[in-house]
Scaffold this motif. Structure first.
Motif, PDB file in Angstrom:
ATOM      1  N   HIS A  93      -3.821   3.435   8.747  1.00  0.00           N
ATOM      2  CA  HIS A  93      -2.354   3.591   9.402  1.00  0.00           C
ATOM      3  C   HIS A  93      -2.020   2.177   9.452  1.00  0.00           C
ATOM      4  O   HIS A  93      -0.689   1.776   9.458  1.00  0.00           O
ATOM      5  N   SER A 127       1.506   0.485   7.750  1.00  0.00           N
ATOM      6  CA  SER A 127       2.785   0.269   8.869  1.00  0.00           C
ATOM      7  C   SER A 127       3.053  -1.306   8.776  1.00  0.00           C
ATOM      8  O   SER A 127       3.915  -1.821   9.142  1.00  0.00           O
ATOM      9  N   ASP A 167      -3.268  11.490   6.207  1.00  0.00           N
ATOM     10  CA  ASP A 167      -3.403  10.575   7.438  1.00  0.00           C
ATOM     11  C   ASP A 167      -4.331  11.252   8.125  1.00  0.00           C
ATOM     12  O   ASP A 167      -4.885  12.484   7.942  1.00  0.00           O
TER      13      ASP A 167
END
Length: 264
Positions: free
Chosen positions: A80, A84, A144
């Motif tokens: 993650h 990002s 995810d």
């Protein structure tokens, strides 16, 4: 320092080809942790300090068999984080120079910045494989993983192998790893080797690569051995052996911005 920048700029301007050899330090200016030492790792991941786990202990394939929620908690959080994170301006500067890349980083930041020729010697967190492995297939990570921020353990369904239905794991070379499927990375390395043999007047820019895991340093020194055309950008360990190169003891972004101005 000014003389060192001048020497580095002259090398870049006169190069027929550029090879970037990058370690974790290149991502610091993008906000990524470099996991330098146990204290640095624990500052980035306080829950593991409470558990008494070091980076080399959590980045161990054994956990995928013994405690898969713990293992995927760490790698799911990193997945993650890397998805990002926006690569800093220095990546675009390197890309504008037409550089090829050799890196120990698994974060995919070079690809995110638009690079297509990247040799990832330790694999990629954006690709997965079977834990066993039941097959040597590698596939893209399209899922995810939910992570509890307090316990740093994965919650919910864990990634599975499409061939056998067992647990999947990142296609990353971990510590003490005998189950890593290497062919994706090997193809990248073979392509880099072929390219190196085809170019003349190669200049190597090493960025953020320390001595603790010397894979990147060895590659940079080997690639520049015949000419000494090495630019080492490193805040903590900038020394160049036997004067075989240029040392810039600053961060990646600062160094690359300065070199971009001097080579414009």
């Amino acid at each position: 320092m000014d003389q060192a920048y001048e020497q580095a700029a002259e090398l870049i301007a006169g190069a027929d080809a550029l090879l970037v050899c990058a370690g974790a330090g290149i991502g610091v200016d993008s906000g990524l942790p470099d996991f330098r030492g146990t204290e640095g790792f624990w500052r980035a991941y306080p829950p593991y300090e409470r558990l008494g786990l070091k980076f080399e202990e959590i980045a161990d394939p054994v956990h995928f068999a013994d405690d898969p929620e713990l293992a995927w908690g760490f790698y799911g959080h990193r997945l993650h984080l890397y998805r990002s994170t926006v690569p800093h301006e220095g990546f675009e500067i390197l890309r504008s120079w037409g550089a090829r890349v050799f890196t120990s980083n698994v974060d995919g930041q070079f690809q995110r910045a638009g690079f297509t020729d990247v040799a990832e010697v330790h694999g990629s967190i954006h690709h997965v494989q079977c834990v066993e492995p039941c097959t040597d297939e590698i596939w893209e990570c399209s899922f995810d993983v939910s992570v509890d921020p307090v316990s740093m353990r994965a919650v919910g369904p864990l990634p599975s192998c499409p061939s056998c239905g067992g647990l999947a794991r990142p296609n990353i070379l971990m510590f003490g790893d005998w189950g890593w499927v290497p062919h994706r990375s090997q193809a990248q390395l073979d392509s880099l080797t072929s390219w190196r043999r085809s170019v003349q007047n190669l200049v190597v820019i090493e960025i953020g690569a320390g001595t603790a895991v010397p894979t990147v340093r060895r590659q940079a020194e080997l690639a520049s051995a015949s000419t000494g055309s090495l630019i080492r950008i490193n805040v903590r360990e900038p020394e160049v052996r036997h004067g075989r190169g240029v040392s810039l003891p600053v961060g990646a972004l600062e160094a690359l911005r300065t070199l971009a101005r001097r080579t414009a």
